[in-house]
Design a protein around this motif. Sequence first.
Motif, mmCIF file in Angstrom:
data_model
loop_
_atom_site.group_PDB
_atom_site.id
_atom_site.type_symbol
_atom_site.label_atom_id
_atom_site.label_comp_id
_atom_site.label_asym_id
_atom_site.label_seq_id
_atom_site.Cartn_x
_atom_site.Cartn_y
_atom_site.Cartn_z
ATOM 1 N N ALA A 27 0.745 -1.264 -0.066
ATOM 2 C CA ALA A 27 0.028 0.025 0.102
ATOM 3 C C ALA A 27 0.768 1.186 -0.157
ATOM 4 C CB ALA A 27 -0.970 -0.122 1.269
ATOM 5 N N GLY A 28 2.021 1.188 0.027
ATOM 6 C CA GLY A 28 2.969 2.193 0.103
ATOM 7 C C GLY A 28 3.387 2.726 1.552
ATOM 8 N N VAL A 29 2.892 2.097 2.525
ATOM 9 C CA VAL A 29 3.171 2.742 3.830
ATOM 10 C C VAL A 29 4.814 2.181 3.963
ATOM 11 C CG1 VAL A 29 2.763 2.252 6.133
ATOM 12 C CG2 VAL A 29 1.097 2.253 4.801
ATOM 13 N N THR A 30 5.380 3.329 4.549
ATOM 14 C CA THR A 30 6.883 2.919 4.628
ATOM 15 C C THR A 30 7.210 3.117 6.199
ATOM 16 O OG1 THR A 30 7.048 5.520 4.773
ATOM 17 C CG2 THR A 30 7.502 4.327 2.766
ATOM 18 N N THR A 31 6.270 3.474 7.325
ATOM 19 C CA THR A 31 6.151 3.509 8.546
ATOM 20 C C THR A 31 4.825 2.883 9.076
ATOM 21 O OG1 THR A 31 8.105 5.280 8.801
ATOM 22 C CG2 THR A 31 6.644 4.662 10.862
ATOM 23 N N LEU A 32 4.863 1.851 9.953
ATOM 24 C CA LEU A 32 3.738 1.029 10.264
ATOM 25 C C LEU A 32 3.818 0.696 11.872
ATOM 26 C CD1 LEU A 32 0.831 -0.016 9.686
ATOM 27 C CD2 LEU A 32 2.277 -2.187 9.562
ATOM 28 N N ALA A 33 2.900 1.210 12.766
ATOM 29 C CA ALA A 33 2.572 0.928 14.082
ATOM 30 C C ALA A 33 1.614 -0.210 14.078
ATOM 31 C CB ALA A 33 2.256 2.033 14.786
ATOM 32 N N ILE A 34 2.374 -1.313 14.591
ATOM 33 C CA ILE A 34 1.234 -2.431 14.905
ATOM 34 C C ILE A 34 0.843 -2.384 16.463
ATOM 35 C CG2 ILE A 34 3.487 -3.789 15.748
ATOM 36 C CD1 ILE A 34 1.799 -6.510 15.000
ATOM 37 N N THR A 35 -0.163 -2.292 16.404
ATOM 38 C CA THR A 35 -1.176 -1.714 17.730
ATOM 39 C C THR A 35 -2.376 -2.702 18.089
ATOM 40 O OG1 THR A 35 -2.673 -0.245 16.588
ATOM 41 C CG2 THR A 35 -0.512 0.683 17.559
ATOM 42 N N ASP A 36 -1.917 -3.886 18.452
ATOM 43 C CA ASP A 36 -2.982 -4.993 18.661
ATOM 44 C C ASP A 36 -3.424 -4.550 20.062
ATOM 45 O OD1 ASP A 36 -3.226 -6.661 16.583
ATOM 46 O OD2 ASP A 36 -1.206 -7.349 16.788
ATOM 47 N N HIS A 37 -4.824 -5.205 20.531
ATOM 48 C CA HIS A 37 -5.149 -4.885 21.871
ATOM 49 C C HIS A 37 -4.717 -5.664 22.838
ATOM 50 C CE1 HIS A 37 -8.677 -2.681 19.933
ATOM 51 N NE2 HIS A 37 -8.651 -3.424 18.769
ATOM 52 N N ASP A 38 -4.231 -4.830 23.606
ATOM 53 C CA ASP A 38 -3.668 -5.257 25.118
ATOM 54 C C ASP A 38 -2.545 -6.559 25.062
ATOM 55 O OD1 ASP A 38 -5.830 -3.544 26.256
ATOM 56 O OD2 ASP A 38 -6.896 -4.947 25.332
ATOM 57 N N THR A 39 -1.582 -6.365 23.807
ATOM 58 C CA THR A 39 -0.722 -7.595 23.830
ATOM 59 C C THR A 39 0.485 -6.876 23.255
ATOM 60 O OG1 THR A 39 -0.188 -9.624 23.090
ATOM 61 C CG2 THR A 39 -1.662 -8.569 22.015
ATOM 62 N N THR A 40 1.453 -7.566 23.113
ATOM 63 C CA THR A 40 2.579 -7.182 22.378
ATOM 64 C C THR A 40 3.134 -8.336 21.546
ATOM 65 O OG1 THR A 40 4.273 -7.624 24.233
ATOM 66 C CG2 THR A 40 3.558 -5.409 24.095
ATOM 67 N N LEU A 41 2.613 -9.625 21.714
ATOM 68 C CA LEU A 41 3.030 -10.694 21.121
ATOM 69 C C LEU A 41 3.584 -10.633 19.649
ATOM 70 C CD1 LEU A 41 0.642 -13.329 22.558
ATOM 71 C CD2 LEU A 41 2.827 -12.924 23.082
ATOM 72 N N GLY A 42 2.774 -9.663 18.712
ATOM 73 C CA GLY A 42 3.015 -9.511 17.304
ATOM 74 C C GLY A 42 4.331 -8.615 17.046
#
Length: 289
Positions: A27-42
């Motif tokens: 999609a052309g995203v160069t910076t992405l935050a992974i913000t899963d609910h209540d977890t850092t597992l990803g």
Amino acid sequence: MIDLHAHSNMSDGLDSPTELVQNAAKAGVTTLAITDHDTTLGWDEAIIAGRQNQVRIIPGIEVSTRQLIGDNRSISVHILAYLPDPKNLALVQELEKTRLSRIERAKKMVALLAEDYPITWEMVQAQLPEGSTVGRPALADTLVSMGVVPTRSDAFTSILHSHSRYYVSDYSVDTTDAIALIRGAGGVSVIAHPLIDFPAGASMTDLPAEFFKILIGAGLNGIEIEHRSVPKQAKQWLKNLAVKHNLITTGSSDYHGIDGKDNRLGENRTEPAMLQRILDQASGFEVPL
């Protein structure tokens, strides 16, 4: 292109962390935050995929909270925590408490649904990777797999909405306490998609200024303004509030997968200067290169 709010299947997204990053790159995203609910597992998987796909990953969490408004009303508030220390004991314990509450809530909802549909807890578990955060989307996906509804969105509209007889509330940390926990873990707190229930046509004077005053006083760092669910009539008010209190402002997709929600990666973006403010204020986790 900077997108600071996206979910993997470690919570209620449909993409694995690797697939999430791959789709962001497409999609052309160069910076992405992974913000899963209540977890850092990803986080770890996303960071590896980021290196492989030339996408800078900003590890984060969407923390489920609840804030008292007035004397007898509380509202659900989601706080995005960017770059907190994932090993901070106080934060880890609170997230675990929330996740366990989500499991008990989901089991209760399954029991209610089972009165009318042939659904089981085992069927819901089959929708999720081991260890991922359980939420209503997993129930929705189960109903889709059963042929009860055609899509996840249909499940929420017809069966799993908050006024449904199948709905059960769960535990959430107080919003001001969550902001303090995030700060204590070296993270940066940004309120996610505020005022999504603000009624169309309502007066600007009806905006809950006192609510934001409480959060800002507690140390809130920013506001996610550019989000498809934030009402247009509220955005300028929020921008003025951010300027007045020198808050970070962000724009994000809140992507959940191609078939998860209509939200698309990169549809709303964060300005580089605002990302830099997050990086400057965070001390809990070093951004991977």
